[in-house]
Design a protein around this motif. Structure first.
Motif, short mmCIF file in Angstrom:
data_model
loop_
_atom_site.label_atom_id
_atom_site.label_comp_id
_atom_site.label_asym_id
_atom_site.label_seq_id
_atom_site.Cartn_x
_atom_site.Cartn_y
_atom_site.Cartn_z
N SER A 8 0.82 -1.20 0.00
CA SER A 8 0.00 0.00 0.00
C SER A 8 0.86 1.26 0.00
N THR A 9 1.98 1.21 0.74
CA THR A 9 2.83 2.40 0.88
C THR A 9 4.18 2.27 0.18
N ASN A 10 4.53 1.07 -0.22
CA ASN A 10 5.83 0.76 -0.82
C ASN A 10 6.99 0.92 0.16
N GLU A 11 6.66 0.96 1.46
CA GLU A 11 7.69 1.06 2.49
C GLU A 11 8.12 -0.34 2.93
N PRO A 12 9.38 -0.49 3.40
CA PRO A 12 9.83 -1.79 3.89
C PRO A 12 8.98 -2.25 5.07
N LEU A 13 8.62 -3.51 5.08
CA LEU A 13 7.86 -4.08 6.19
C LEU A 13 8.78 -4.42 7.36
N GLN A 14 8.18 -4.39 8.55
CA GLN A 14 8.89 -4.76 9.77
C GLN A 14 8.32 -6.08 10.29
N ALA A 15 9.14 -6.80 11.02
CA ALA A 15 8.66 -8.00 11.71
C ALA A 15 7.81 -7.58 12.90
N ARG A 16 7.15 -8.53 13.51
CA ARG A 16 6.31 -8.24 14.67
C ARG A 16 7.05 -8.51 15.97
N ASN A 17 7.87 -9.55 15.97
CA ASN A 17 8.60 -9.92 17.18
C ASN A 17 9.94 -10.54 16.76
N PRO A 18 11.07 -9.85 17.02
CA PRO A 18 11.20 -8.58 17.71
C PRO A 18 10.65 -7.41 16.88
N ALA A 19 10.01 -6.49 17.54
CA ALA A 19 9.42 -5.34 16.87
C ALA A 19 10.50 -4.49 16.22
N ASN A 20 10.14 -3.82 15.13
CA ASN A 20 11.02 -2.90 14.42
C ASN A 20 12.24 -3.57 13.80
N THR A 21 12.18 -4.90 13.68
CA THR A 21 13.21 -5.62 12.93
C THR A 21 12.76 -5.71 11.48
N PRO A 22 13.61 -5.38 10.53
CA PRO A 22 13.18 -5.47 9.12
C PRO A 22 12.70 -6.87 8.77
N LEU A 23 11.63 -6.93 8.02
CA LEU A 23 11.10 -8.23 7.60
C LEU A 23 11.90 -8.70 6.39
N ILE A 24 12.99 -9.37 6.67
CA ILE A 24 13.89 -9.87 5.65
C ILE A 24 13.90 -11.40 5.73
N PHE A 25 13.31 -12.04 4.75
CA PHE A 25 13.28 -13.49 4.74
C PHE A 25 14.67 -14.02 4.37
N THR A 26 15.23 -14.82 5.24
CA THR A 26 16.61 -15.24 5.12
C THR A 26 16.74 -16.62 4.45
N ARG A 27 17.89 -16.83 3.85
CA ARG A 27 18.20 -18.15 3.29
C ARG A 27 18.35 -19.17 4.41
N GLU A 28 18.87 -18.73 5.55
CA GLU A 28 19.15 -19.63 6.65
C GLU A 28 17.86 -19.96 7.40
N VAL A 29 17.65 -21.24 7.65
CA VAL A 29 16.49 -21.66 8.42
C VAL A 29 16.82 -23.02 9.04
N THR A 30 16.37 -23.20 10.26
CA THR A 30 16.51 -24.49 10.93
C THR A 30 15.13 -25.02 11.24
N ILE A 31 15.05 -26.31 11.48
CA ILE A 31 13.74 -26.91 11.68
C ILE A 31 13.10 -26.47 12.99
N ARG A 32 13.90 -25.96 13.89
CA ARG A 32 13.41 -25.25 15.08
C ARG A 32 14.03 -23.86 15.06
N THR A 33 13.22 -22.84 14.97
CA THR A 33 13.74 -21.48 14.93
C THR A 33 13.32 -20.73 16.18
N SER A 34 14.15 -19.76 16.55
CA SER A 34 13.86 -18.96 17.75
C SER A 34 14.69 -17.69 17.67
N GLY A 35 14.49 -16.83 18.65
CA GLY A 35 15.29 -15.62 18.74
C GLY A 35 14.99 -14.62 17.65
#
Length: 523
Positions: free
Chosen positions: A357-384
């Motif tokens: 709607s705004t063309n602005e970068p999205l933020q994650a929800r938790n932790p708040a104000n973290t850029p919503l950047i989908f990473t290549r790295e992923v583990t079958i249990r994620t946290s932090g």
């Protein structure tokens, strides 16, 4: 009378699929039908049979067992989310057992489709209605055979008396049954094109036969499949017949996602058989294609769950249309289209995501104000810090913003590109044809996807091409087994120590109610 009878049929189908019985319900059900069976509309029963396929296919149940069990997809546990007693993790890690919820849910859904399709035949359907019902039954039986190594079916006395357990066909008998059924009904099915792909048709039956012949050797010997020249030649002949129908062509450059769009019933040039979804009419579950992968802050928000793995993503060249593009389609009512932001809206979402709607970068929800950047790295249990951002998210079905409620995207079961890839594979496996012919078939797809043609074709680069062309369409496990790679290690999954995982266990609940079922070896 008709509506009450139909209600009994719908409610009862799940019960009888696994062989369970309930005497009072059975007697009420039979009495109701005997009292006014001529009032049961086979057309309504046929719609019920078609609709039975939506739940197992549309990114749930069967789809999970075919995709999350592979290198193409994973449902990581994100903190406390997506745990479900490890049900999803077990599918990816190949540590499932007979009590895993996916085992029974999928078995019941496919069994229900088999029963609902067979039930159509009891009420004097037209020749075409009967053929359509038999196609649906053959399709669900094929999936049963593929997943569990057997195909239960109620016919004759067991269809009339639910105290009789369903017959259970072993692999050779199941293959022969499905083959015979399809060959008998092909001429009775409509010779329809892509605009009516949601109706079982002659070419859909031919594709199912192709898959039966191509996978026959794996169904009979999963550890060491063999491929008889006779079967491969049947695959090739059927593929040529489908091409000769003139109904299909590989989607033009920039049009790959037409096959999955909200109006794919009118614009696809490839779809051979689909599952019907229309807002306000019928369908269901197609929203899972978005909900399972989308972050809460995306539009629309999803459940922030499933992803692909970086090694799979790396199979795609950067200019491969299938990896992801901005797809301009009428049902996109966001500013992404109206204001020309043109941010990628289909394919694999990786890196920074944007507000459409705004063309602005999205933020994650938790932790708040973290850029919503989908990473290549992923583990079958994620946290932090990467709890919400880990993993690249595939989205194949463009979201239908034009409606509230059920989306209009028809779910793709069979496509013409798959036909050409199967034809090429059958040639490589000893069928009639030349290496150049097989190469030309595959390159006809690659050129339209914007990538460099192959110089030569091998089974290895053909398997990778199937991974690119058919990602998240529900075929990856079947392909890996046929190519002898399902037991290998990949990201977040060690090599299988036991080949028992080449077939799923029969659900414990089903063995308890059907004495004709016995557990698969090793479980």
């Amino acid at each position: 009378m008709k509506s009450k009878s139909l209600l009994y049929l719908i409610l009862f189908s799940a019960l009888v699929a696994g062989g369970a019985s309930c005497t009072k319900l059975i007697e009420e059900f039979k009495s109701e039908l005997e009292e006014g069976s001529t009032n049961v509309d086979p057309a309504g029963l046929l719609i019920t049979a078609y609709t039975s396929l939506n739940t197992p296919y549309q990114q749930e149940q069967r789809w999970v067992m075919q995709e999350i069990s592979t290198d193409a997809a994973m449902a990581p546990t994100r903190g406390g989310d997506w745990d479900d007693n490890g049900m999803h993790r077990a599918i990816h890690l190949h540590t499932w057992n007979a009590d895993n919820g996916y085992m029974n849910n999928t078995f019941v859904s496919l069994g229900t489709a088999i029963y609902n399709a067979t039930n159509v035949l009891r009420f004097s359907p037209s020749q075409q209605q009967g053929a359509e019902a038999r196609f649906i039954r053959a399709l669900a039986m094929f999936d049963m055979l593929d997943l569990y190594g057997v195909a239960p079916i109620r016919e004759g006395a067991s269809l009339e008396d639910f105290r009789i357990a369903p017959e259970v066909l072993q692999p050779q008998a199941a293959i022969e049954y499905i083959e015979k059924e399809l060959n008998e009904i092909i001429a009775q099915l409509p010779n329809s094109d892509t605009k009516s792909a949601y109706v079982a048709n002659r070419n859909a039956a031919k594709v199912l036969l192709m898959k039966l012949y191509l996978n026959k050797g794996a169904f009979l010997n999963r550890q060491a499949p063999t491929f008889a020249a006779e079967d491969m030649n049947k695959v090739i002949t059927l593929a040529k017949e489908i091409t000769a129908s003139g109904f299909y062509s590989v989607s033009a450059a920039g049009k790959y996602f037409d096959n999955f769009a909200p109006d794919n019933d009118t614009k696809s040039t490839e779809n051979i058989f689909t599952l019907f979804n229309k807002n306000g009419e019928r369908g269901g579950n197609v929203d899972r294609t978005w909900n399972t992968i989308a972050h809460y802050n995306m539009r629309p928000g999803g459940w922030n769950g499933w992803c692909t793995l970086s090694d799979y993503y790396d199979k795609f060249a950067a200019n491969d249309e299938r990896r992801g593009i901005y797809y301009n389609y009428p049902a996109d009512t966001t500013s992404n289209r109206s204001k020309g932001y043109n941010r990628q809206n289909v394919g694999f979402f990786a890196g920074q995501q944007y507000n459409w709607s705004t063309n602005e970068p999205l933020q994650a929800r938790n932790p708040a104000n973290t850029p919503l950047i989908f990473t290549r790295e992923v583990t079958i249990r994620t946290s932090g810090a990467t709890l919400e951002t880990a993993g690249i998210r595939p989205m194949k079905y463009a979201f239908d913003y034009g409606v509230t409620g059920q989306r209009n995207n028809d779910w793709v079961v069979y496509r013409y590109a798959d036909v050409l890839l199967m034809q090429a594979e059958a040639i490589l496996r000893g069928g009639a044809g030349t290496a150049l012919e097989a190469l030309t078939l595959v390159n006809s797809i690659r050129l339209n996807r914007g990538v460099t043609p192959f110089v030569s074709l091998t089974l290895d680069n053909l398997l990778d091409e199937r991974a690119r062309e058919l990602y998240w369409e529900g075929w990856r496990r079947q392909d890996l087994i046929r190519f002898g790679k399902f037991l290998q290690a990949w990201q977040e999954k060690a090599a299988d120590p036991d080949p028992k995982t080449l077939v799923y266990p029969i659900p414990s609940q089903q063995i308890a109610v059907n004495p004709n079922l016995s557990q698969n070896p090793g479980y």
